[in-house]
Scaffold this motif. Structure first.
Motif, short mmCIF file in Angstrom:
data_model
loop_
_atom_site.label_atom_id
_atom_site.label_comp_id
_atom_site.label_asym_id
_atom_site.label_seq_id
_atom_site.Cartn_x
_atom_site.Cartn_y
_atom_site.Cartn_z
N SER A 111 46.03 43.50 35.09
CA SER A 111 47.34 43.71 35.70
C SER A 111 47.27 43.69 37.23
O SER A 111 48.28 43.57 37.89
CB SER A 111 47.94 45.05 35.24
OG SER A 111 47.08 46.11 35.59
N GLU A 112 46.08 43.81 37.79
CA GLU A 112 45.89 43.70 39.23
C GLU A 112 44.45 43.32 39.51
O GLU A 112 43.52 43.88 38.93
CB GLU A 112 46.21 45.02 39.94
CG GLU A 112 46.11 44.93 41.45
CD GLU A 112 46.50 46.22 42.15
OE1 GLU A 112 46.23 46.33 43.37
OE2 GLU A 112 47.05 47.11 41.48
N THR A 113 44.27 42.34 40.39
CA THR A 113 42.93 41.86 40.73
C THR A 113 42.77 41.87 42.23
O THR A 113 43.64 41.38 42.96
CB THR A 113 42.69 40.45 40.19
OG1 THR A 113 42.94 40.43 38.78
CG2 THR A 113 41.26 39.99 40.48
N ASP A 114 41.65 42.45 42.67
CA ASP A 114 41.37 42.48 44.11
C ASP A 114 39.94 42.04 44.33
O ASP A 114 39.24 41.65 43.37
CB ASP A 114 41.61 43.87 44.67
CG ASP A 114 41.93 43.82 46.16
OD1 ASP A 114 40.98 43.87 46.96
OD2 ASP A 114 43.12 43.71 46.51
N ARG A 115 39.47 42.12 45.56
CA ARG A 115 38.14 41.62 45.89
C ARG A 115 37.04 42.34 45.13
O ARG A 115 36.07 41.74 44.71
CB ARG A 115 37.87 41.78 47.39
CG ARG A 115 38.82 40.99 48.27
CD ARG A 115 38.50 41.17 49.74
NE ARG A 115 38.32 42.57 50.11
CZ ARG A 115 37.17 43.10 50.52
NH1 ARG A 115 36.11 42.36 50.62
NH2 ARG A 115 37.11 44.39 50.83
N THR A 116 37.19 43.69 44.98
CA THR A 116 36.09 44.47 44.41
C THR A 116 36.51 45.27 43.18
O THR A 116 35.72 46.08 42.70
CB THR A 116 35.54 45.46 45.46
OG1 THR A 116 36.60 46.32 45.87
CG2 THR A 116 34.99 44.72 46.67
N TYR A 117 37.73 45.07 42.68
CA TYR A 117 38.12 45.81 41.48
C TYR A 117 39.15 45.02 40.70
O TYR A 117 39.81 44.10 41.20
CB TYR A 117 38.67 47.20 41.85
CG TYR A 117 39.99 47.20 42.56
CD1 TYR A 117 41.19 47.21 41.83
CD2 TYR A 117 40.05 47.19 43.95
CE1 TYR A 117 42.41 47.21 42.48
CE2 TYR A 117 41.28 47.18 44.60
CZ TYR A 117 42.45 47.20 43.86
OH TYR A 117 43.66 47.19 44.49
N VAL A 118 39.27 45.44 39.42
CA VAL A 118 40.26 44.85 38.50
C VAL A 118 40.89 46.00 37.73
O VAL A 118 40.19 46.91 37.28
CB VAL A 118 39.60 43.86 37.52
CG1 VAL A 118 40.59 43.46 36.43
CG2 VAL A 118 39.11 42.63 38.24
N VAL A 119 42.22 46.00 37.64
CA VAL A 119 42.92 46.98 36.84
C VAL A 119 43.24 46.34 35.50
O VAL A 119 43.96 45.34 35.42
CB VAL A 119 44.20 47.47 37.53
CG1 VAL A 119 44.92 48.45 36.62
CG2 VAL A 119 43.87 48.12 38.86
N LEU A 120 42.64 46.89 34.40
CA LEU A 120 42.82 46.36 33.05
C LEU A 120 43.90 47.13 32.31
O LEU A 120 44.01 48.35 32.45
CB LEU A 120 41.51 46.44 32.27
CG LEU A 120 40.32 45.63 32.83
CD1 LEU A 120 39.07 45.89 32.00
CD2 LEU A 120 40.64 44.15 32.86
N SER A 121 44.67 46.43 31.50
CA SER A 121 45.65 47.04 30.63
C SER A 121 45.48 46.45 29.23
O SER A 121 45.09 45.29 29.07
CB SER A 121 47.07 46.76 31.15
OG SER A 121 47.24 47.31 32.43
N TRP A 122 45.79 47.25 28.22
CA TRP A 122 45.67 46.78 26.85
C TRP A 122 46.63 47.54 25.96
O TRP A 122 47.21 48.54 26.37
CB TRP A 122 44.23 46.90 26.35
CG TRP A 122 43.70 48.31 26.38
CD1 TRP A 122 43.79 49.24 25.40
CD2 TRP A 122 42.99 48.92 27.46
NE1 TRP A 122 43.20 50.40 25.79
CE2 TRP A 122 42.67 50.24 27.06
CE3 TRP A 122 42.57 48.48 28.72
CZ2 TRP A 122 41.96 51.09 27.86
CZ3 TRP A 122 41.86 49.35 29.50
CH2 TRP A 122 41.56 50.66 29.09
#
Length: 1360
Positions: A379-390
């Motif tokens: 749901s959100e992607t950045d240089r050093t992190y990813v926000v996952l949803s399921w």
């Protein structure tokens, strides 16, 4: 399987819902109760909200209870209005938590809606079309651009009028910042009412910068106004530290982490930013903690390690090489909560139409592992992190369920479990610490105590972006004119935006090199209006782009642009009025456009049409230049409408609103028609002046006056300002209410009565222009011109001063009227004012907000100013000194006066008894321009000159005269002095005389000497000194050789004052000089002595006496006539029994008589002369006082003993010669207190009384030794000793006995005939009845003085 069961640590601080609220669906008129259980320490407080608004519990409609951590909300009788979302918010000092539930109330026996969440209780019927009342809003006062700094405050205020002003149809004031609606909050305060709306920013941050827009919204339309608010960086904590970051945003808030983002500050004058620190603070505390140990370089940071259910604030600080910035504005509070909490609701049918909502994990189920999650995506992607949803699996067990996340780098083939600090319980989680520019896949597993599910399907390939750097520089910057204080800047976006955030714009005055920020918060679009510029100044501009990493390079500078208003077409004219109609033509008038477009309006165009038609026809060719036009060729009885256009250099503006329907019927009423062109000026808080033009239609007779009426804007209650009609076409309206808006109208009057009312003026607010000043009137002190002066508080480009008399512009300058303007000052000057020039003079300044003023010159005031002007132009030459005389040598008479100022062209004449005196030889006449002195010297002053002397002066336009009367005694005294000076001149030239008369001189050693100088001497010349006619013989004879003669005056004081004379004489004659040493001469001498003595004064010393403690100040000279004052502390001491003030020629003294403890303190002597004062002090306390007091006591006792010891008063000879066989009687008088003891010695041995020696002491006074029948053996040295307890003395008598017939021997007395006997120690003194406190007697014994030569012991041995 038990090792897979994971529990969270108990939350012991913040509130936690053990049992959450459950949603209910009920029918109307039935009760409903929802409840929850809350835990926490301290015990949380619970507040209830309905649709995010706190619940009103003042009525009994809703009942709330709280007991043992269980909180209930009951609605005893539901209605459809109770359908809402209800929230329970629990909070304590450690945080807050909330739980929500929906209550849906349906109508009784209504079929169940197909939608499970029916918000509307019934379907809305189709509404008929509504025609709203059109409300016209006119802004009276608008807010302008604001330029402030962080930490300050700003207030935006707008006032307006409504037409019509309906109480139940008031507009809504909506405030926006950059198109974002603002509401009341901690940072914004909005107040609206009574035609005024105000927005206040009480504590400014750069987040508050932007374009603020006020929209007044009505059902029939909107009126709006905008202005830019600039908020600059406040003072940094250290010099050249960066500004604070801004626009703090919180993203993806979860149970234990949030993502914080912000925007970087501008660095126009500071060094580049090295990074940022993020701080957090738990709600309810003031403890800010730093989240990152090292500065992060991008404007986004994930903050982990939060406590679930707790709320936090966040802020950011920027860092450069000079230091750390101030913190940004803190974020809104954010709670660390599971964002999917309400997605886990489960509805269960209870039967009938009732349902109960619960969580999936609160439903019983068999013990087995959960299913696999699905729909895993980013749901959100950045240089050093990813926000996952399921999507969570279907789950129906009371056992807690959690999740595991696994990741793999594409191509590696290995799955790695992501480590988390707490169990993942929500289907949303941020995976951090990824590598930039890499490709990843993720999958999720669900688990409970019974096992772990199969992995979900992996996500698609997710690539973490790799930001290449800051954006490239923006493209070409173009500046164009906007207003007279603002410029529109446009630029091309950067070719490489790299996740662009916005832009910073810098400005610089051409040639200065000083770049400053035009905005302090990133601007998103490629257009920006730079406000607050100086009209007429030339500026250049540049732009920088911003992203998360920082600022780009500066763009190229724009071309220089001078700030001026851009030319636009004018706005439309308005208020078209009918002034007259004769049945075939109409005379029209209209008001000029409110906005000229930056250029003068050159032309007007008028169109007409028949009422009820749509086709407009132009009726004036060529265009009009005036706002008064007669429309010809009309049809009688027809009804017409008219509209007007205005044009300037930029083109034709919009048409005015069409006029009202005007019927072409001839006017034949006897009363006048309407006046027109009403304008208001000189607006003050309680008054204003209105001007107008004469009606075109005058009626049946001449107009005799006018009445002015006024009413508050929006009101129909008209008030007449002047009961008596005014004849002039202007009137001052007074008695207005400050801050209120008014409209005015005028009615003309003739013999037939009151005419038609004019078109109302534009609304005017009774409020003085800030800083406005009034016209002042006066007479120029140099030129005599009458001058009216005005200083404008506002001055813009193109502003001009317009002067009027009786509100008619002054255009005739042929009579010496002149207008001078310099900067903001303007003067109306009357060079040749006349008696007819009285009236009201007004001045207005164009291109300002109504700056104007007036001054009324009455005939009486004008007459006074004309008289003053005449005096200035025909001045009387001021004199410093009137005509006076001085007698010169040879008896010449000098007449003179002194003027304040004269020029080289001055002329003058002298008169004696109205007869002009000649300045020819031997007389003289002249002047001195530098000093202003004019003189006439008369060579021979005689008895014929008695009378009045006059001097007449002419200098330019000024004249002056002064007279001197010399008659009677005054003339005789002057004539006698002239003759004396004539004789003196002859004397000095022929005989001995004083070349320098007597004078008194004071030397540096304070010696006083009379000095004179004589001349024309010869050997026989004789000099004498006298005082009061008594000759003084000086110690040193006068030095006639040098001619200088001196007489020292010893011990100068009042005793030596008097009249001193000196004479010099010989056979040729005699001369005398005299001086009176008294009065001022004496005072001057004393002042000089005081000056010298004061400067030489030594510090105070102590000298004790038998009567007290004496303070001494040694100096060159002292006399009692000097200005010397003694002080104790600040108290002046005066001579008396307690203080003896005096001195000797070498010192000043002050003696404390019989000092006591009360006399301790700081003593000072002050010697004052006309120029200075000299002060010397001594602190008579402590050891200083004790030692002085002991010495005083000792001396006092010694003096007392000396006074009361035994003494021989008289009667004893030193030598006695007696014949043998005679009787010798030695008798004397003694004294002493107590009565002394008397004893006799012969040759040092006691004399024992017997038949031959007889000793007696009669009455204690008369002592005698009688020797009967003396013999040769009785010769010797006899000693008489007189003594008491205070001492005494011994007296020696030499007795020489000779035989009968022998030569009388010559006896010689002893060398020391008398010897003092000291007292016995210690000396005992009688105590007074009330003894003063004294210091203890020193323990050291007083040394006993040695006995005089020849004195034996006071207790001699007995005679044998």
């Amino acid at each position: 399987m038990l090792d897979k069961y994971v529990r969270e640590e108990p939350m012991i601080r913040g509130p936690k819902f053990l049992t959450r609220l459950r949603s209910h669906v009920v029918f109307e008129h039935t009760p409903v109760k929802i409840f929850c259980t809350v835990d926490g320490f301290p015990t949380p407080v619970v507040k209830w909200y309905r649709d995010d608004v706190i619940l009103d519990l003042s009525s009994a409609h809703c009942l709330v209870q709280s007991k043992g951590g269980i909180h209930t909300l009951e609605i005893p009788r539901c209605s459809t209005d109770d359908t809402a979302q209800y929230t329970a918010v629990a909070f304590n000092i450690h945080g807050q938590a909330s739980s929500q539930a929906s209550i849906i109330v349906k109508r009784f026996k209504q079929e169940e809606e197909s939608c499970s969440y029916a918000w509307l209780p019934f379907e809305a019927a189709m509404l008929p079309q509504i025609h709203y009342t059109k409300i016209n809003i006119t802004f009276l006062e608008k807010f302008g651009p604001v330029f402030e700094s962080e930490g300050g405050s700003a207030t935006l205020t707008a006032s307006m009028t409504l037409s019509p002003n309906l109480a139940n149809l008031q507009p809504e004031a909506q405030w926006y910042r950059d198109d974002t609606r603002l509401f009341d909050s901690k940072w914004v305060k909005i107040e609206t009412g009574r035609g005024v709306t105000t927005l206040t920013l009480p504590n400014l941050y750069k987040d508050d910068e932007g374009l603020y827009t006020l929209r007044m919204v009505t059902k029939g339309g909107t009126a709006e106004h905008s202005a830019f608010v600039s908020v600059a960086d406040g003072p940094p904590p250290v010099p050249l530290a960066p500004g604070a970051p801004m626009d703090i945003k919180i993203h993806d808030a979860n149970r234990d982490y949030v993502i914080v983002s912000w925007k970087p500050p501008n660095t126009t004058t500071e060094g580049p930013i090295l990074g940022y620190f993020v701080d957090k603070c738990e709600v309810g505390t003031e403890n800010w903690t730093q989240c990152n140990d090292h500065p992060i370089k991008i404007c986004k940071y994930p903050v982990a390690g939060l406590f679930e259910g707790h709320s936090y604030y966040f802020r950011v600080r920027a860092v450069n090489s000079k230091g750390i910035s101030k913190p940004s504005r803190m974020s809104e509070p954010i709670a660390a909560l599971d964002p999917t909490e309400f997605e886990r609701l489960h509805t269960k049918k209870l039967g009938g139409k009732l349902s109960v909502v619960s969580y999936h994990d609160e439903v019983e189920a068999e013990g087995k592992p959960p299913g696999a999650p699905s729909g895993v995506h980013s749901s959100e992607t950045d240089r050093t992190y990813v926000v996952l949803s399921w999507k969570a699996p279907a789950y129906s067990s009371k056992a807690p369920m959690w999740y595991y996340i696994e990741k793999t780098m594409v191509g590696s083939g290995a799955w790695q479990r992501v480590n988390t600090q707490v169990p993942i319980q929500s289907p949303r989680y941020g995976v951090f610490d990824l590598t930039e520019g890499k490709e990843y896949q993720f999958r999720v597993l669900s688990a409970n105590i019974h096992g772990v599910s199969e992995p979900s399907e992996p996500t698609s390939v997710i690539e973490t972006p790799e930001i290449k750097g800051v954006p490239s520089a923006p493209g070409q910057v173009v500046a164009t004119r906007e207003t007279d204080t603002s410029v529109l800047i446009q630029w091309a976006p950067p070719k490489e935006p790299n996740k662009l955030i916005g832009y910073y714009i810098d400005q610089c005055v051409k040639g200065s090199g000083d770049w400053i920020s035009a905005n302090h918060k990133p601007h998103k679009s490629t257009k920006f209006v730079v406000s607050g510029l100086k009209t007429g100044e030339t500026y250049m501009f540049r732009v920088q782009a911003i992203n998360e990493i920082g600022l780009s390079e500066e763009s190229q500078e724009s071309a220089p642009l001078t700030v001026k208003a851009a030319l636009t077409t004018p706005s439309s004219p308005y208020d078209v009025a009918l002034l007259s109609c004769d049945g075939h033509s109409m005379v029209l008038n209209w008001k000029k456009p409110l906005v000229s477009g930056g250029a003068p309006i050159k032309e007007y165009y008028v169109d007409k049409r028949r009422s009820g038609t749509t086709l407009w026809r132009e009726i004036n060719i060529p265009p009009l230049t005036e706002r008064l036009y007669k429309v010809e060729g009309l049809t009688e009885g027809a009804v017409y409408q008219f509209q007007v256009y205005a044009a300037n250099l930029a083109g034709l503006g919009p048409a005015s609103k069409h006029s009202a329907d005007f019927t072409c019927e001839a006017w034949n009423m006897p009363e006048p028609g309407p006046a027109y062109d009403l304008t208001c000026c000189e607006v003050r808080d309680s008054s204003m002046v209105v001007e107008w033009k004469k009606p075109v239609y005058t009626g049946s007779g001449e107009i005799t006056g006018y009445h002015v009426e006024y009413a508050k804007t929006g009101s129909s209650d008209w008030t007449t300002a002047n009961e008596k009609a005014v004849s002039q076409r202007f009137c001052k309206v007074t008695g207005l209410e400050a801050g209120s808006s008014y409209v005015l109208r005028v009615r003309a009057v003739n013999a037939a009565g009151l005419g038609m009312a004019s078109m109302p003026s534009d609304p005017v607010t009774a409020k003085a222009v800030e800083g406005s000043q009034e016209v002042s009137c006066g007479v120029d002190e140099k030129t005599g011109d009458i001058v009216l002066t005005f200083e404008s508080c506002q001055l813009n480009e193109g502003s001009k001063f317009v002067w009027k008399k009786d509100y008619k512009e002054i255009t005739d300058f042929s009579k010496g009227v002149e207008i001078k303007t310099e900067g903001s000052h303007s003067k109306l000057i009357f060079k040749n004012a006349e008696k007819e020039d009285f009236g009201t003079y007004s001045v207005s300044v164009t291109n300002t907000h109504g700056v104007s003023s007036s001054y009324t010159i009455t005939s009486e005031e004008l007459a006074k100013m004309l008289a003053l002007s005449y005096d200035i132009r025909h001045p009387i030459i001021p004199l410093k000194s009137e005509l006076a005389y001085k007698i010169l040598e040879r008896g010449r008479m000098r007449f003179w006066l002194q003027a304040e100022e004269i020029s080289p062209k001055v002329t003058y004449k002298f008169f004696a008894n109205n007869r002009e005196l000649s300045g020819a030889d031997p007389n003289k006449m002249g002047h001195d321009v530098a000093t202003g002195i004019i003189e006439f010297i008369m060579d021979h002053f005689t008895e014929e000159n008695e009378g009045t002397f006059t001097c007449q002066i002419t200098d330019g336009g000024g004249k002056g005269q002064s007279s001197l009367v010399l008659i009677g005694d005054a003339f005789k005294a002057a004539l006698a002095e002239a003759e004396y000076q004539r004789r003196e001149y002859i004397r000095v030239k022929e005989g001995p005389h004083f070349s320098e008369f007597l004078s008194l001189q004071v030397g540096d050693d304070c010696s006083v000497t009379l000095v004179c100088k004589v001349a024309n001497l010869k050997k026989e010349s004789v000099f004498h000194w006298f005082k009061e006619d008594t000759e003084i013989i000086p110690d040193v004879k006068p030095d006639l050789g040098s001619g200088v003669c001196k007489l020292p005056i010893k011990l100068f004081s009042l005793k030596t004052a008097g009249i001193y004379k000196a004479t010099i004489s010989d056979d040729r004659g005699k001369d005398m000089s005299q001086i009176d040493i008294s009065g001022k001469v004496f005072e001057d001498a004393i002042n000089k002595i005081s000056q010298l003595a004061g400067a030489s004064a030594a510090e105070l010393v102590i000298n004790c006496t038998a009567t007290g403690i004496q303070l001494q100040c040694h100096m060159k000279y002292y006399t009692s006539e000097m200005n010397i004052v003694w002080y104790r502390g600040e108290t002046k001491l005066t001579p008396g029994d307690k203080h003896v003030i005096g001195g000797t020629p070498s010192m000043a003294t002050m003696e404390l008589i019989e000092p006591t403890e009360k006399d301790k303190g700081l003593y000072s002597i002050v010697i004052t002369d006309p120029e200075n004062s000299h002060k010397r002090s001594l602190d008579l306390v402590g050891d200083v006082y004790e030692k002085a007091f002991a010495e005083f006591q000792k001396l006092k006792a010694a003096a007392y003993a000396e006074k009361n010891r035994g003494k021989v008063v008289g009667g004893l000879p030193d030598v006695v010669t007696i014949m043998e066989k005679k009787t010798l009687s030695l008798t004397c008088t003694v004294c002493g207190d107590p009565k002394p003891h008397v004893s006799w010695l012969k040759n040092g041995t006691d004399v024992e009384p017997d038949d031959q020696y007889s000793v007696s002491l009669d009455q204690g006074k008369f002592a005698s030794l009688t020797i009967k029948g003396v013999s040769m053996e009785d010769s010797g040295r006899y000693t008489m000793i007189v003594q008491n307890k205070y001492g005494g003395e011994s007296v020696d008598i030499v007795v020489s006995v000779y035989r009968h017939g022998e030569k009388i021997p010559e006896a010689k007395p002893t060398l020391t005939p008398k010897t003092i006997i000291p007292p016995k120690l210690p000396i005992e003194m009688p105590q007074p009845k009330s003894p003063p406190p004294t210091s203890p007697t020193p323990s050291s014994p007083t040394p006993t003085p040695k006995a005089g030569r020849g004195v034996k012991s006071p207790t001699p041995s007995r005679r044998k």
